[in-house]
Design an enzyme around this catalytic site. Structure first.
Site, mmCIF file in Angstrom:
data_model
loop_
_atom_site.group_PDB
_atom_site.id
_atom_site.type_symbol
_atom_site.label_atom_id
_atom_site.label_comp_id
_atom_site.label_asym_id
_atom_site.label_seq_id
_atom_site.Cartn_x
_atom_site.Cartn_y
_atom_site.Cartn_z
ATOM 1 N N CYS A 196 0.829 -1.112 0.084
ATOM 2 C CA CYS A 196 -0.180 -0.002 0.165
ATOM 3 C C CYS A 196 1.114 1.349 0.068
ATOM 4 O O CYS A 196 1.424 1.379 -1.148
ATOM 5 C CB CYS A 196 -1.168 -0.050 1.274
ATOM 6 N N HIS A 255 -4.362 -4.808 -0.205
ATOM 7 C CA HIS A 255 -4.045 -5.488 1.161
ATOM 8 C C HIS A 255 -4.612 -7.014 1.293
ATOM 9 O O HIS A 255 -5.791 -7.213 1.517
ATOM 10 C CB HIS A 255 -5.097 -4.607 2.444
ATOM 11 N N GLU A 298 -3.914 -8.826 3.451
ATOM 12 C CA GLU A 298 -4.179 -9.378 4.655
ATOM 13 C C GLU A 298 -5.616 -8.903 5.047
ATOM 14 O O GLU A 298 -6.163 -9.450 5.951
ATOM 15 C CB GLU A 298 -3.419 -8.619 5.600
#
EC number: 4.1.3.27
Length: 637
Positions: free
Chosen positions: A517, A602, A604
């Site tokens: 990011c 992202h 995650e």
């Protein structure tokens, strides 16, 4: 009712009562039972100073009820207006339980006359603030969502303690779907509320958080199935919930050995409105005071990333929050030698002083596509159950309707299986990763805690360091430069300057690394790519992209994006860089080059369907494509 319980209630019903609390916690104490507590008040400076007796073996007991103001978040080093609201602790000296029927038979029911009713901010003023937050904060990359409060103010005519007890009675009789219904009298002020939202609970080592977001405001005629289904199909409402789940997963990743396990979603139906919710569970061995410290405060009432949200709240709420968005936490002994913890977020709560001045603060979650006047209306709806005379109208319930359950289940169809699994199911140790050492550099976004959980599930050994810590790249097989808020071009900021220097160092040393990011954006600048601010930020957006030939559903939280007109670049001193990008806009999704990879999204996040596999593939690329003669001796910053 026991004689002991009757005596406690007699003391509570006195014209000038000592500090007390009446708590209806159906999920903890059991349906139909209330805790009756009397205690002595103290004002610890920090959460660690809360005095707890040693846990005991035998019957469970409740030890301390604490009221945590919003400004306590300064304990974590986050920005907050110091409005002088103290941390309050009631050391419980006497306790009983009685049934709700017995309680209603004892509580007064005196008329309550409110005078001078008003909001501190008009709908138009609040809508203007919402517009500013969207343009200046979300639009500049400060975060994905923010909660800004407004406060209803009034005076109770001829106020007496019986007025507050009558108010509590009305809530107890009429409110539904709440986590805690309560009255807490500290001696100088009284809190009366019906909070729908658990902050965190711990029982037998199992921690549970309950992210709630998305709001369906019932029309005057009551809810309908058609409107419930429309609400569940509203992408804005779903996005709000996904974002707060991500933020609470970050917290659970910090306090639970294996991170959080997501359950849901569900429909939470209340008297005047409904929300959608998930539950997140995880095993923990941390001290309950430490758990409270690490979870200050819920993203559902602050925003995300949390540290950035605190700065935004400080800018737009100069008067402070007092106890709004703080928590009431009940700490006890579980009777097995351990601690128990139950807590509710202080929302839908009236803060009443001894003169009858009433404050009810409410807020709305502001995201990139919020409609300012709609957010103002939502904040009014959230206060309706406490402001009005609580109309005694039966409301229809749809949470168990087959269509509603199917619509809720469909929300999980394209989110991450990893966070829906339990800790045993998550273990996906890869032989080529087992035992390898990874350093994660945190850039003020604890998404890094979630990255760490996914990496450990792959068999990697993980260390997390803040960008502001002293650290070295030496001794690590891989480095992950983490996400965070901010403008990646603003090298006048120490964090951004640090990321530029660190990433250039990694490139020069050809150390294998992954940038995520914000760090991906910095890497893009270091490689000479163009970077632009997006006209409409991606904050909590799931998109299907082409990731180096594979179709992937991934979650984006970004205001800036790199752009490229080519799928490959040959860069002097670096080599060939592969670019995953949007073929129409040129926005760069990911990069792969010698000894590095990066992603704008992202992996995650709950919004990324196959996050661990994507991370594994990108890390594998960085390792495999590391030149044999790469330097590994120079220290990082």
């Amino acid at each position: 009712m026991s004689q002991a319980a009757a005596r406690l209630m007699e003391r509570i019903l006195q014209p000038v009562p000592e500090p007390f609390a009446l708590l209806y916690r159906p999920e903890s104490s059991g349906p139909g039972l209330l805790n009756v507590l009397i205690g002595e008040m103290s004002q610890p400076q920090v959460l660690a100073d809360i005095d707890l007796p040693a846990p005991s073996i035998g019957a469970p007991r409740l030890d301390v009820l604490t009221l945590i103001p919003y400004c306590q978040i300064a304990e974590r080093g986050f920005a907050a207006v110091d409005d002088q609201s103290p941390l309050l602790a009631m050391n419980i000296t006497e306790q009983q339980t009685i049934s709700i029927e017995q309680m209603l038979a004892l509580l007064p029911n005196v008329p309550i006359q409110l005078n001078n009713e008003r909001f501190d901010l008009s709908d138009a003023s609040y809508a203007e603030i919402v517009s500013q937050v969207i343009a200046n904060e979300i639009g500049s990359g400060e975060g994905a969502n923010f909660v800004i409060k407004r406060t209803f103010l009034a005076e109770i005519s001829e106020y007496q303690p019986a007025s507050a007890l009558s108010f509590f009675r009305h809530l107890l009789e009429r409110e539904k779907g709440v986590y805690w219904t309560f009255i807490i009298h500290t001696g100088s002020r009284t809190f009366v509320g019906a909070s729908p939202e658990r902050h965190i609970s711990v029982k037998d080592g199992l921690a549970v958080m309950n992210p709630i977001s998305g709001t369906y405001r019932y029309p005057p005629a009551g809810p309908s199935l058609t409107e419930v289904m429309d609400f569940l199909a509203d992408r804005k409402e779903a996005d709000e919930l996904y974002m707060v789940v991500d933020e609470e997963l970050k917290m659970m990743a910090r306090i639970c050995e294996d991170g959080g396990h997501v359950l849901g979603p569900y429909l939470k139906e209340m008297t005047h409105l409904a929300h959608t919710e998930y539950f997140i569970e995880g095993r923990t061995r941390r001290d309950v005071r430490e758990i409270l410290h690490e979870t200050l405060f819920a993203p559902t009432v602050t925003g995300s990333p949390l540290e950035s949200a605190c700065r935004v709240i400080e800018r737009y709420e100069p008067q402070g929050r007092a106890y709004y968005s703080g928590m009431a936490a009940l700490i006890g002994s579980d009777g097995k030698g351990g601690r128990s913890l139950d807590s509710a977020i202080l929302i839908r709560t009236a803060d009443i002083d001894n003169c009858g001045q009433v404050r009810i603060s409410v807020g709305s979650t502001i995201v990139r596509h919020s409609e300012p006047l709609t957010e103002a209306a939502e904040s009014r709806a959230k206060a309706a159950g406490l402001i009005a005379a609580l109309k005694n109208q039966a409301a229809s319930r749809f949470g168990d309707h087959l269509q509603v359950r199917a619509a809720l289940a469909s929300r999980n169809a394209y989110v991450s299986d990893f966070w829906l699994m339990n800790s045993q199911q998550r273990q996906q140790t890869q032989s080529d990763f087992s035992g390898r050492q990874v350093l994660i550099v945190d850039a003020e976004d604890t998404f890094t805690s979630m990255i760490a959980k996914q990496l450990r599930a792959l068999g990697l050994v993980v260390t997390v360091r803040s960008f502001s810590d002293e650290y070295s790249f030496d001794g690590y097989d891989l480095v992950i430069m983490g996400p965070g808020p901010g403008n990646p071009s603003d090298v006048q900021l120490p964090k951004i300057d640090h990321l530029h220097v660190a990433i250039r160092s990694l490139l020069n040393q050809q150390r294998p690394f992954l940038a995520v990011c914000l760090s991906h954006q910095v890497l893009s600048l270091c490689l000479g790519l163009e970077l632009q601010r997006k006209a409409i930020p991606n904050q909590g957006v799931q998109k299907q992209i082409d990731l180096f030939g594979n179709a992937e559903r991934v979650g984006f939280y970004n205001t800036f994006a790199a752009r490229s007109s080519s799928d490959r670049l040959d860069i002097d001193g670096i080599g060939t860089v592969e670019i995953s990008r949007d073929s129409e806009t040129g926005e760069v999704h990911a990069l792969r080059g010698p000894a590095f990879a990066s992603m704008q999204f992202h992996a995650e996040s709950l919004l990324t369907q196959e996050g661990p596999r994507i991370i594994a593939d990108l890390l594998r690329h960085a390792l495999i494509h590391t030149p044999v003669d790469s330097s590994v001796s120079a220290a990082g910053r």
